[in-house]
Structures are given as C-alpha cells and as structure tokens.
Write a protein that holds these residues in place. Structure first.
Motif, PDB file in Angstrom:
ATOM      1  N   SER A  23       0.836  -1.028  -0.149  1.00  0.00           N
ATOM      2  CA  SER A  23      -0.226   0.105   0.070  1.00  0.00           C
ATOM      3  C   SER A  23       1.075   1.306   0.185  1.00  0.00           C
ATOM      4  O   SER A  23       1.865   1.307   0.701  1.00  0.00           O
ATOM      5  CB  SER A  23      -0.998  -0.151   1.125  1.00  0.00           C
ATOM      6  OG  SER A  23      -1.633   1.456   1.457  1.00  0.00           O
ATOM      7  N   VAL A  24       0.550   2.317  -0.733  1.00  0.00           N
ATOM      8  CA  VAL A  24       1.291   3.369  -0.967  1.00  0.00           C
ATOM      9  C   VAL A  24       0.711   4.652  -0.385  1.00  0.00           C
ATOM     10  O   VAL A  24       1.175   5.508  -0.209  1.00  0.00           O
ATOM     11  CB  VAL A  24       1.964   3.854  -2.566  1.00  0.00           C
ATOM     12  CG1 VAL A  24       3.080   2.469  -2.706  1.00  0.00           C
ATOM     13  CG2 VAL A  24       0.590   3.658  -3.536  1.00  0.00           C
ATOM     14  N   LEU A  25      -0.565   4.404  -0.375  1.00  0.00           N
ATOM     15  CA  LEU A  25      -1.538   5.677  -0.166  1.00  0.00           C
ATOM     16  C   LEU A  25      -2.692   4.965   0.821  1.00  0.00           C
ATOM     17  O   LEU A  25      -3.485   4.135  -0.060  1.00  0.00           O
ATOM     18  CB  LEU A  25      -1.863   6.309  -0.911  1.00  0.00           C
ATOM     19  CG  LEU A  25      -2.128   8.010  -0.951  1.00  0.00           C
ATOM     20  CD1 LEU A  25      -1.008   8.587  -0.350  1.00  0.00           C
ATOM     21  CD2 LEU A  25      -2.615   8.529  -2.388  1.00  0.00           C
ATOM     22  N   SER A  26      -3.075   5.173   1.921  1.00  0.00           N
ATOM     23  CA  SER A  26      -4.348   4.511   2.559  1.00  0.00           C
ATOM     24  C   SER A  26      -5.242   5.738   2.920  1.00  0.00           C
ATOM     25  O   SER A  26      -4.599   6.514   3.796  1.00  0.00           O
ATOM     26  CB  SER A  26      -3.945   3.743   3.595  1.00  0.00           C
ATOM     27  OG  SER A  26      -3.253   4.163   4.686  1.00  0.00           O
ATOM     28  N   HIS A  27      -6.392   5.792   2.742  1.00  0.00           N
ATOM     29  CA  HIS A  27      -7.468   6.382   3.158  1.00  0.00           C
ATOM     30  C   HIS A  27      -7.295   7.991   3.117  1.00  0.00           C
ATOM     31  O   HIS A  27      -7.272   8.664   4.226  1.00  0.00           O
ATOM     32  CB  HIS A  27      -7.889   5.969   4.460  1.00  0.00           C
ATOM     33  CG  HIS A  27      -8.245   4.441   4.510  1.00  0.00           C
ATOM     34  ND1 HIS A  27      -9.607   4.090   3.855  1.00  0.00           N
ATOM     35  CD2 HIS A  27      -7.687   3.347   4.892  1.00  0.00           C
ATOM     36  CE1 HIS A  27      -9.332   2.728   4.056  1.00  0.00           C
ATOM     37  NE2 HIS A  27      -8.397   2.116   4.847  1.00  0.00           N
ATOM     38  N   LEU A  28      -6.688   8.537   2.040  1.00  0.00           N
ATOM     39  CA  LEU A  28      -6.587   9.769   2.071  1.00  0.00           C
ATOM     40  C   LEU A  28      -7.770  10.711   1.864  1.00  0.00           C
ATOM     41  O   LEU A  28      -8.567  10.607   0.846  1.00  0.00           O
ATOM     42  CB  LEU A  28      -5.570  10.111   0.884  1.00  0.00           C
ATOM     43  CG  LEU A  28      -5.188  11.778   0.642  1.00  0.00           C
ATOM     44  CD1 LEU A  28      -4.626  12.240   1.844  1.00  0.00           C
ATOM     45  CD2 LEU A  28      -4.413  11.780  -0.560  1.00  0.00           C
ATOM     46  N   SER A  29      -8.346  11.535   2.528  1.00  0.00           N
ATOM     47  CA  SER A  29      -9.387  12.632   2.488  1.00  0.00           C
ATOM     48  C   SER A  29      -8.892  13.913   2.648  1.00  0.00           C
ATOM     49  O   SER A  29      -8.359  14.094   3.709  1.00  0.00           O
ATOM     50  CB  SER A  29     -10.410  12.140   3.416  1.00  0.00           C
ATOM     51  OG  SER A  29     -11.123  10.974   3.073  1.00  0.00           O
ATOM     52  N   LEU A  30      -9.136  14.521   1.891  1.00  0.00           N
ATOM     53  CA  LEU A  30      -8.631  16.110   1.897  1.00  0.00           C
ATOM     54  C   LEU A  30      -9.198  16.907   1.087  1.00  0.00           C
ATOM     55  O   LEU A  30      -9.711  16.556  -0.269  1.00  0.00           O
ATOM     56  CB  LEU A  30      -7.124  15.874   1.109  1.00  0.00           C
ATOM     57  CG  LEU A  30      -6.209  17.269   1.384  1.00  0.00           C
ATOM     58  CD1 LEU A  30      -5.514  17.191   2.807  1.00  0.00           C
ATOM     59  CD2 LEU A  30      -4.872  16.831   0.574  1.00  0.00           C
ATOM     60  N   LYS A  31      -9.251  18.218   1.164  1.00  0.00           N
ATOM     61  CA  LYS A  31      -9.966  19.045   0.281  1.00  0.00           C
ATOM     62  C   LYS A  31      -9.052  20.410   0.270  1.00  0.00           C
ATOM     63  O   LYS A  31      -8.362  21.012   1.375  1.00  0.00           O
ATOM     64  CB  LYS A  31     -11.066  19.868   0.978  1.00  0.00           C
ATOM     65  CG  LYS A  31     -12.440  18.939   0.870  1.00  0.00           C
ATOM     66  CD  LYS A  31     -13.701  19.739   1.203  1.00  0.00           C
ATOM     67  CE  LYS A  31     -14.626  18.914   1.253  1.00  0.00           C
ATOM     68  NZ  LYS A  31     -16.007  19.450   1.634  1.00  0.00           N
ATOM     69  N   VAL A  32      -8.676  20.843  -1.015  1.00  0.00           N
ATOM     70  CA  VAL A  32      -7.780  21.985  -1.360  1.00  0.00           C
ATOM     71  C   VAL A  32      -8.740  22.874  -1.823  1.00  0.00           C
ATOM     72  O   VAL A  32      -9.503  22.946  -2.990  1.00  0.00           O
ATOM     73  CB  VAL A  32      -6.901  21.313  -2.419  1.00  0.00           C
ATOM     74  CG1 VAL A  32      -6.033  22.571  -2.854  1.00  0.00           C
ATOM     75  CG2 VAL A  32      -6.023  20.479  -1.894  1.00  0.00           C
ATOM     76  N   LYS A  33      -8.693  24.028  -1.382  1.00  0.00           N
ATOM     77  CA  LYS A  33      -9.705  25.232  -1.686  1.00  0.00           C
ATOM     78  C   LYS A  33      -8.937  26.016  -2.917  1.00  0.00           C
ATOM     79  O   LYS A  33      -7.672  25.947  -3.065  1.00  0.00           O
ATOM     80  CB  LYS A  33      -9.697  26.360  -0.476  1.00  0.00           C
ATOM     81  CG  LYS A  33     -10.573  25.810   0.684  1.00  0.00           C
ATOM     82  CD  LYS A  33     -11.253  27.030   1.238  1.00  0.00           C
ATOM     83  CE  LYS A  33     -12.024  26.978   2.499  1.00  0.00           C
ATOM     84  NZ  LYS A  33     -11.026  27.483   3.765  1.00  0.00           N
ATOM     85  N   ARG A  34      -9.880  26.519  -3.503  1.00  0.00           N
ATOM     86  CA  ARG A  34      -9.366  27.405  -4.813  1.00  0.00           C
ATOM     87  C   ARG A  34      -8.160  28.453  -4.334  1.00  0.00           C
ATOM     88  O   ARG A  34      -8.325  29.364  -3.150  1.00  0.00           O
ATOM     89  CB  ARG A  34     -10.478  28.037  -5.280  1.00  0.00           C
ATOM     90  CG  ARG A  34     -10.369  28.330  -6.944  1.00  0.00           C
ATOM     91  CD  ARG A  34     -11.762  28.660  -7.536  1.00  0.00           C
ATOM     92  NE  ARG A  34     -12.702  27.664  -7.661  1.00  0.00           N
ATOM     93  CZ  ARG A  34     -12.619  26.788  -8.616  1.00  0.00           C
ATOM     94  NH1 ARG A  34     -11.770  26.749  -9.294  1.00  0.00           N
ATOM     95  NH2 ARG A  34     -13.611  25.819  -8.288  1.00  0.00           N
TER      96      ARG A  34
END
Lengths: 276, 514
Positions: A23-34
């Motif tokens: 696994s290289v990335l697990s359960h990534l949750s993220l918001k990037v604003k404008r």
C-alpha cells in the motif's frame, strides 16, 4: 453537490492506492480550496507524488474518488483534464529537441493550432512573468543554465493559463541560491494569478516557506494537514515534530540583534571566540 | 588488371550506367517500402509491447533465410523480375528498420514521455511531436545500416532476372570476365559508400539546431524532394509513354553462348522489324525458372536445347535423340502451346572431361574406363546437373559408376577448379569455349548415355500469332551456327574478353543477316 464544492479545487475522498500487497497511500481524504498553495512533504515512499499524479490521472486510485472542480476525474476526458492543469516535474524535463519558444508553446499549440499570434503573445507574457529575457526564445534547453531551465519549465506549465498547477520537486536539481530565487518567483506568481498549486517537496523549509497549507505524509498516511503556523506550533505526531524541530528552533532576530539572544548560533559562536 | 578495368569502364560506360540506374531504382523502392512498413511496425510494437517479441522473432527469422533460398521461395509466387527482387530486398531490410525504430522509440526518457502525457498531449500528438523526434537519431542510424546492406544485397537479387549491378557480376562469372565482375563489385561498393555519405550528411544536418540551420535544412529538404520527384518521373514516364505491346521479352540462361544468342536475337529482330526486344539475360536456375516465366507470359522466347526440353520440361522418360523431334514439337504445341522455331544447327551436349594427368594415370578413354576408377575422383558440375532427370544419378546408373566426391559449382568456375586440381573431372558442354584450351581430355560416351541437345528457340505460340514477322526472323537463323562456330564465339567472349554483343554482330554480319 456542485454548489457545495465551488470553492474546492481538488478533493480526495478516502483514496487508497496499492500495488499488489504494497500500500502506498491509505484512506487519504483532503480538500484543497481554490487559490490555495499546498505543499506536500514526506520522505521518499510517503505517497506524495502518487497523490499528486492522481489529480491529472497519470495514476488511478485503487479505491476512493478524486474530484477536480467538483467533478470525479474518472468521468472526465483525461486529455481535456490535463490541458487545464499545469504540470511541472523534477528537473522540469524540457523537450530537448525544441527551442525555449516551442517548449513553452507546447500546450497552447495542442489547444489552438491555428492562432499563432495568440500563442506568441502568451509565450512573451510568461517569459516576462518567470523573469526570462526574450532573446532566449531560440535557444535549446542544453544551452540554458539550470535555473533558466526551471523557469522555462514553470512557464511551460503555466502557458495555457491553467486553474491548477501541479509541481513535483521542481527545484530539486538546482543550487541553493537559485532555488531561493525560484521560490520567490513561484510565490509571486501564485499571489499574482491566484492559481491553485500543489507542490511536492522533501525540503521542510521549502514546504513551510511556500505553502499556505502543508500536507505531511508518512508511509502513505496523513500525519498533519494545516497552515505552516499550525504545523510549527502544534506538531500532530512524533514524525511531524521531528520534521519541524529545526524550524521550531530557528531564531529570526534581525542581523544586528542576533547576538542579543544567547541561544542563537551567532551568539554562541561569539561567546566561544571570546572565551579563548 | 587495373588497366583492363579502366578500359572496360570507359568503353562500356553506357552498359554500366544503365545497370547502376537499375540498381538504384530497385534498391530505392525496397528501401522506401522497408522504411514505411518497418517504421510503422517498429512504432506499433513499441506501443503494444506484447507484440514486440513475436514480431521481432518473425523478422529475425526472415532475416536469417539465406538469400539464394529466399529467391528460390519467391520465384513461384512473384516470378522472375523486379517484383521478386524488390520483395526479397524489402524482407531483408525490414529487420534493421523494425529493430532500430523499436529501440529508438522505447529508449526515449520515460520522464519526458510522462511530462508530455501530463501536459495533455494525445497519444498521437506525443508520438509525433516528442517521441518520434527523440527516437530519430537511433532510427536514422538504423536506416543508414539498412541502406548500405540493401545496396550490397541488391547484387544478389539481380541473379533472378531484374537488372542492377549484379548483372555485371554474374555475367563476369559466367563468361569468365574477371574485370567485369570486379567493375560490378566496385560500383556496388562505391554506390553504397556515396549513399551512406549522403545519409551521414542528412543525419548531421538533422542534429543541427538554431534558426539558420533549420531554414537551410528546410531548403535542402525541398531541393532533395524536387530532385527525387524529377528522377522518379524521368524513370517512369518514358516507360509509360512507350507502347508496351510491341516488346518481345527474350530470356537467356546464364551461359556464354546464350548471352551471344540473346544479343544476336535482339539485334536481328530490332534490325528487321519494328519490334522492341527486352533481354533478360542470364536467368539463374536456367530452364526451370525461365520455363515458369514462359508459361506465365513473362517471357516470349528463349534459346533452349532439345534434350533439355524433352526431359526437364516435358518430363518424358528415355533418352532423347533427334529422330524424336516431331514428337517433341507436337508435345510442346499440345501441352504448352509453344513451338521450336529456328534450330541453330549446333548441339551443346554434355560431356565428361578429366584433367590430362588423371587421364594418363588411369589410362582413361571412355566413360566405361572412368567408371572403374570414379570412386577415387571428385566430379564438379553445376547444381542443375545434380538435379536434372537426365543428370548425375542417371549417368551413374547407366555406367554403374559412383564418384568418390561430387562438388557443385557455377559453370564459369569449373575449368579453374579442374585446372587447380580441386576436382578431377568436370561435366562440360561440348561448345565450352574454354574446352579448346583446357588441359583436359574429353572422354567418349561409349554407351550413348547423353541425349542430343540441339539448340533452337522456344517461342510462345500466342506471340507468334500476334507478331507473325517474328517467325520469319527466327527462321533466318536456322542452321547458321556450327558446333565449331559456337565454341569459337564462346572462346572469344570468355578468353578474349569480347563483348557478347560485338561477337553477335560480327556473326550476323558474317552470315549477311544484317
């Protein structure tokens, strides 16, 4: 959904990526604003480049969803998606067989094949913005200095005026002084254009200096996501506090007061000399 | 030898120039086809990597087929001529082209490819604008190798009918004209070097950067394209304008006397009639390949020998003798719709010649004498002799002999081999020019094994119907050449180094035919 995400440029929803067992990335949750400048930091193998490449679909998540401008990227045409996202990677990787002008106008040429005038104007504009003189236009990449190459790389990524710019360790291969200049340039460009930037680096100083938000990744999981101040003031994990320990101890006294603080490197060096 | 070569070049420059042009044409067509198809195949397998292994395997396999057998495979499909030569050359040119393209395409820096992809290029745009230009240096060096190889190999392809400098080499070998062989080889080498130098120049120009270099390159490219188009038009248009139906296609076997007869036929027919004659000289493989061309209508006529027609063409059993000529003529009409017209008057029968010291040592006079000691001797003959029905196996059976060793060799090399002692006996033709001077003894065929081989023209009846005047011309040659005449003419070409065309003209003049 569309209305709630208008101010969100990029969003990761429970994104996982694995190659077989690994696994290289697990359960990534993220918001990037404008308009945000997100720096992504972590050691190699932390998953930062993987997360970046999912935005322009160079990589697909194993599970979860990536949204750009509120739309699931899997539902978009990858070619159209990529043309609206600037992409600059390590060493900038200019096309060696093209002149500076051809490199910068690569994406505009893909978009509007006939309108040479518009393309030439765009090239001229971006040469100015990244601080390159026009007489370099006919040069080939091999005839440029490292710093000039990086600037061309940035101009190329921005030439089609994208809303989002992805950068993968773009300044990894240049010297300290040039890097400082390039960092100042990209900060200025970000301020002036209001573009959303995702910037992968392994240099915490660079991450803190450039980012309006910093994402710290380790082993494929998020350690902390916050403003540089939040990261510095309240490291969320042992990993983050180790990462920022030097920056937390850095003293920013003006030059003439440096020796006033007895903990500064300058004061301690002075004291050692005086003791002789 | 150098002076002979220069004489030959200056005196017969027209001949060599024609061959040179043909050589360039044949090779150029093959090269262009190989660049297009090989390039496309190379690009495709670099896109679909799973197909790379099997594809490279196939072109690799094709590449390893010896050129002689490749031509052998192709003749039944595409006949004798340019098409077969181009196909063979193209097949060999594919491997270097496919491999160079594949290597070039797959070795482009993956980071650059990802950058191009990440910036939103379609697969096609990335291929054309980034991958192909970056692969070009490798592809270009592959093309250079391939072109040199094709030009060299073009010499071999000429064995099967089409022109090209191989004609000079092959004719030099079959008529014992070393200078001719050397000139042919030298011109091929020279052509390869010149073309490689031109491509080297192109390669360097392509790597030059900067605006001025690019502008010059564009001008050079346009200039080269104009020259190519002009050359292509110059080569094809006159051929298209000329009416092709009035051309008689004459084939000859790779033997000195057939070169002479071919030239005599051409000279006589073109002198007396409005017909044009296209000579395809020295077709390798002789009867079997020419016969196939006759049946397909590729050739209209060729000089043949009665005994060969009887056994090798009609596949009749038994030994042919001249009192069976009416049967032969009738069978040709019935089965092949061809006729024998204009029997020259000489026979070119097989014989066995042994070196004088061998003949003395064993006191050899007849074939029966030879049979007793054959197991200690090495027999040299053309490959054809070992193949044909009335050839080696039949001879051995008739006399109960078996040679200790047999060696296949080209007709032009037999006497040298005999002289040098690498063989002890050779199968000769009774009109061999070299026979008159060779240190050899011709043995007596005491059981009358070898059939009669009277020489005459085999013509397609359809051609005779279309051009009745042809029959008149061929009849004029009836009984004009004795066995001695033929041997002497062969000698003049083979030993005196005379041009077959000149010998043919002298002969026609001496008979008052022109």
């Amino acid at each position: 959904m569309g209305t709630t995400t208008t101010d969100t440029a990029i969003e990761y929803r429970d994104v996982c990526k694995s190659y077989g067992e690994k696994s290289v990335l697990s359960h990534l949750s993220l918001k990037v604003k404008r308009g945000e400048f997100v720096t992504m930091i972590g050691s190699s193998g932390s998953g930062k480049t993987t997360a970046l490449k999912m935005v322009n679909r160079l990589l697909e998540p194993t599970s979860g969803t990536v949204l750009v401008d509120g739309r699931d990227v899997r539902e978009t045409d990858p070619i159209q998606l990529r043309r609206n996202i600037g992409y600059a990677i390590q060493g900038s990787v200019l096309f060696p067989h093209m002149t500076v002008e051809d490199n910068i106008s690569y994406v505009p040429n893909l978009l509007n094949k006939r309108d040479h005038d518009r393309t030439r104007k765009a090239v001229h504009k971006w040469m100015g913005i990244v601080g390159l003189p026009d007489d370099l236009l006919d040069r080939y990449p091999s005839e440029l200095s490292g710093g000039q190459q990086q600037r061309v790389g940035i101009a190329r990524a921005l030439a089609a005026s994208p809303d989002i710019l992805l950068m993968d360790e773009p300044f990894g291969a240049v010297d300290e002084i040039t890097r400082g200049q390039l960092q100042a340039e990209i900060s200025r460009i970000h301020r002036e254009t209001g573009i959303t930037v995702m910037f992968v680096t392994h240099d915490i100083g660079e991450a803190l200096r450039l980012g309006t938000r910093v994402l710290v990744l380790d082993g494929g999981t998020v350690q902390q996501y916050g403003t540089p101040e939040e990261i510095l003031a309240d490291p969320a994990t042992e990993f983050v506090s180790q990462l920022v320990s030097r920056q937390r101890h850095t003293c920013d006294l003006p030059e003439d007061q440096l020796c006033a603080c007895e903990h500064s490197g300058a004061a301690r060096a002075r004291a050692a000399l005086d003791a002789r | 030898m150098p002076s002979q070569i220069i004489d030959l070049l200056t005196q017969r420059w027209d001949f060599f120039q024609g061959l040179l042009v043909e050589h360039v044409e044949i090779c150029l067509v093959a090269i262009l086809i190989a660049i297009v198809f090989g390039g496309v195949a190379g690009i495709l397998i670099s896109e679909y990597r799973k197909a790379a292994r099997p594809t490279l395997g196939v072109v690799n396999f094709l590449y390893t087929i010896p050129s002689i057998s490749m031509l052998g495979f192709l003749i039944p499909f595409s006949g004798i001529g340019d098409a077969t030569a181009v196909i063979a050359l193209t097949i060999y040119a594919l491997l270097p082209m496919v491999r160079a393209t594949y290597t070039g395409m797959t070795n482009v820096d993956p980071a650059i490819m990802e950058a191009a992809k990440g910036m939103g290029g379609t697969r096609m745009q990335t291929l054309v604008r980034v991958q192909l230009p970056l692969a070009m240096p490798v592809i270009m060096s592959g093309i250079r190798n391939m072109v040199t190889m094709t030009i060299a190999l073009g010499g071999i392809a000429s064995y099967i009918g089409p022109g090209g400098l191989g004609v000079a080499i092959y004719r030099g070998i079959t008529t014992n004209n070393t200078a001719m062989t050397i000139v042919g080889s030298l011109l091929i080498a020279l052509l390869a070097l010149v073309v490689d130098a031109i491509l080297g120049f192109v390669e360097r120009r392509m790597q030059m950067r900067g605006q001025r270099a690019r502008r010059t390159n564009r001008r050079l490219a346009i200039g080269a394209a104009v020259v190519c188009v002009a050359a292509a038009l110059g080569a094809t248009v006159p051929g298209m304008l000329a009416s092709p139906s009035d051309t008689i296609h004459v084939a000859t076997k790779p033997m000195t006397e057939q070169y002479v007869m071919g030239e005599a036929l051409k000279t006589l027919i073109e002198h007396d009639t409005n017909l044009k004659v296209k000579l395809t000289e020295g077709v390798a493989g002789g009867t079997s390949n020419i016969e196939a061309g006759m049946e397909s209508g590729q050739f209209d006529l060729y000089p043949e020998y009665t005994g060969t027609g009887w056994a090798a063409v009609l596949k009749n059993k038994g030994t042919y003798s001249e009192d069976q000529f009416d049967t032969l003529q009738a069978d040709y009409k019935k089965r092949l719709d061809m006729s024998w017209v204009g029997m020259y008057g000489f026979g070119n029968t097989f014989g066995i010649a042994v070196r004088s010291d061998v003949a003395q040592k064993y006191n050899l006079k007849t074939y029966s004498d030879l049979a007793k000691v054959a197991s200690q001797l090495n027999l040299g003959a053309e490959p054809d002799f070992f193949e044909r029905e009335d050839g080696y196996d039949a001879l051995c059976k008739a006399y109960g002999m078996s040679f200790g060793k047999t060696t296949e060799m080209d007709a032009g090399l037999k006497y040298d081999a005999l002289d040098q002692g690498s063989v002890d006996a050779i199968i000769v033709y009774t009109t061999d020019g070299k026979l008159s001077t060779a240190d050899a003894k011709v043995l007596e065929d005491d059981k009358g094994f070898f059939p009669s081989y009277q020489c005459g023209n085999v013509v397609r009846n359809q051609t005779l119907r279309e051009h009745p005047e042809l029959r008149t011309e061929l009849k004029k040659l009836q009984g004009t050449i004795s066995q001695r005449d033929m041997a002497r003419m062969n000698y003049e070409v083979e030993e005196k180094g005379k041009d077959p065309k000149a010998v043919a003209r002298e002969f026609l003049k001496s008979k008052g035919l022109i």
